[in-house]
Design a protein around this motif. Sequence first.
Motif, short mmCIF file in Angstrom:
data_model
loop_
_atom_site.label_atom_id
_atom_site.label_comp_id
_atom_site.label_asym_id
_atom_site.label_seq_id
_atom_site.Cartn_x
_atom_site.Cartn_y
_atom_site.Cartn_z
N SER A 125 -70.31 -104.07 -39.31
CA SER A 125 -69.77 -105.28 -39.09
C SER A 125 -68.32 -104.96 -39.61
CB SER A 125 -70.41 -106.41 -39.58
OG SER A 125 -70.47 -106.31 -40.95
N GLU A 130 -72.37 -104.99 -35.07
CA GLU A 130 -72.59 -103.93 -33.84
C GLU A 130 -73.73 -103.17 -34.21
OE1 GLU A 130 -69.56 -101.25 -32.96
OE2 GLU A 130 -67.91 -102.49 -33.13
N TRP A 131 -74.59 -102.85 -33.41
CA TRP A 131 -75.79 -102.20 -33.42
C TRP A 131 -75.86 -101.12 -32.60
CZ3 TRP A 131 -75.39 -107.30 -32.54
CH2 TRP A 131 -75.77 -108.26 -33.70
N GLN A 169 -67.40 -109.46 -36.29
CA GLN A 169 -67.96 -108.48 -35.38
C GLN A 169 -68.98 -107.69 -35.65
OE1 GLN A 169 -63.88 -106.47 -35.10
NE2 GLN A 169 -63.66 -107.70 -33.02
N GLN A 197 -76.31 -99.82 -37.96
CA GLN A 197 -75.57 -101.48 -38.19
C GLN A 197 -74.26 -101.50 -38.76
OE1 GLN A 197 -78.22 -103.89 -39.64
NE2 GLN A 197 -79.71 -104.13 -38.01
N ASN A 216 -75.14 -98.80 -27.72
CA ASN A 216 -74.33 -99.66 -28.78
C ASN A 216 -74.27 -101.17 -27.98
OD1 ASN A 216 -72.39 -100.69 -30.43
ND2 ASN A 216 -71.17 -98.94 -30.29
N TYR A 217 -74.58 -102.03 -28.89
CA TYR A 217 -74.24 -103.35 -28.62
C TYR A 217 -73.65 -104.13 -29.76
CZ TYR A 217 -78.64 -102.04 -25.95
OH TYR A 217 -79.42 -101.63 -25.10
N GLY A 218 -72.69 -105.10 -29.43
CA GLY A 218 -71.92 -105.88 -30.26
C GLY A 218 -71.42 -106.94 -29.69
N THR A 219 -70.92 -107.88 -30.41
CA THR A 219 -70.50 -109.30 -30.12
C THR A 219 -69.26 -109.36 -31.02
OG1 THR A 219 -70.96 -111.65 -29.36
CG2 THR A 219 -71.99 -110.73 -31.49
N GLU A 220 -68.44 -110.56 -30.85
CA GLU A 220 -67.43 -111.00 -31.54
C GLU A 220 -67.51 -112.60 -31.74
OE1 GLU A 220 -63.35 -109.58 -31.44
OE2 GLU A 220 -62.78 -111.69 -30.61
N PHE A 221 -67.52 -113.18 -33.05
CA PHE A 221 -67.37 -114.41 -33.02
C PHE A 221 -65.84 -114.67 -33.82
CE2 PHE A 221 -71.70 -113.33 -33.74
CZ PHE A 221 -72.37 -114.25 -32.84
N ARG A 222 -65.19 -115.81 -33.26
CA ARG A 222 -64.02 -115.94 -33.81
C ARG A 222 -63.53 -117.45 -33.93
NH1 ARG A 222 -58.89 -113.16 -32.74
NH2 ARG A 222 -60.20 -111.40 -31.91
#
Length: 140
Positions: A46, A32-33, A30, A44, A3-9
């Motif tokens: 989000s 996620e893959w 956010q 996928q 699992n891969y993910g990130t957050e943009f804020r």
Amino acid sequence: MRNYGTEFRLAVDREVIPNVAVAAINLIYQPEWTRFVGTGAAEQESTVGAAFGLMAQVRPGIFLGGEARYFRKYEGIGLEELAGQALLIGPTAYFQLSERSRLTASWSVQAWGRQAGSKAALDLINFERHQARLVFGVNF
């Protein structure tokens, strides 16, 4: 499973009453893959959200207040199909520990939510009933 993910804020804070009250607005995305190793299948999803908070200084370096956060979860990273939504509300506190360090604590409860296609009063599939956050920050 991988699992891969990130957050943009995008976070904006502003003193609404100098040295007394602070308001904050955050916009969140956010993606996620997830890849299942055994089958090679991939998913996928989000989450997008907005948060609003208001805090007042009760003592020098100590602020208390509340926040409301609204989230929408989607299938796909391009916001294709709505999976659910939730509104969380609760208290928050900010402590200035030193000139360069701080601690923020918050606890929120899901006040309203709805999973796509459901008539339930909360979305407990995509979002937690309670969320607690503790953030320690240091300025360099």
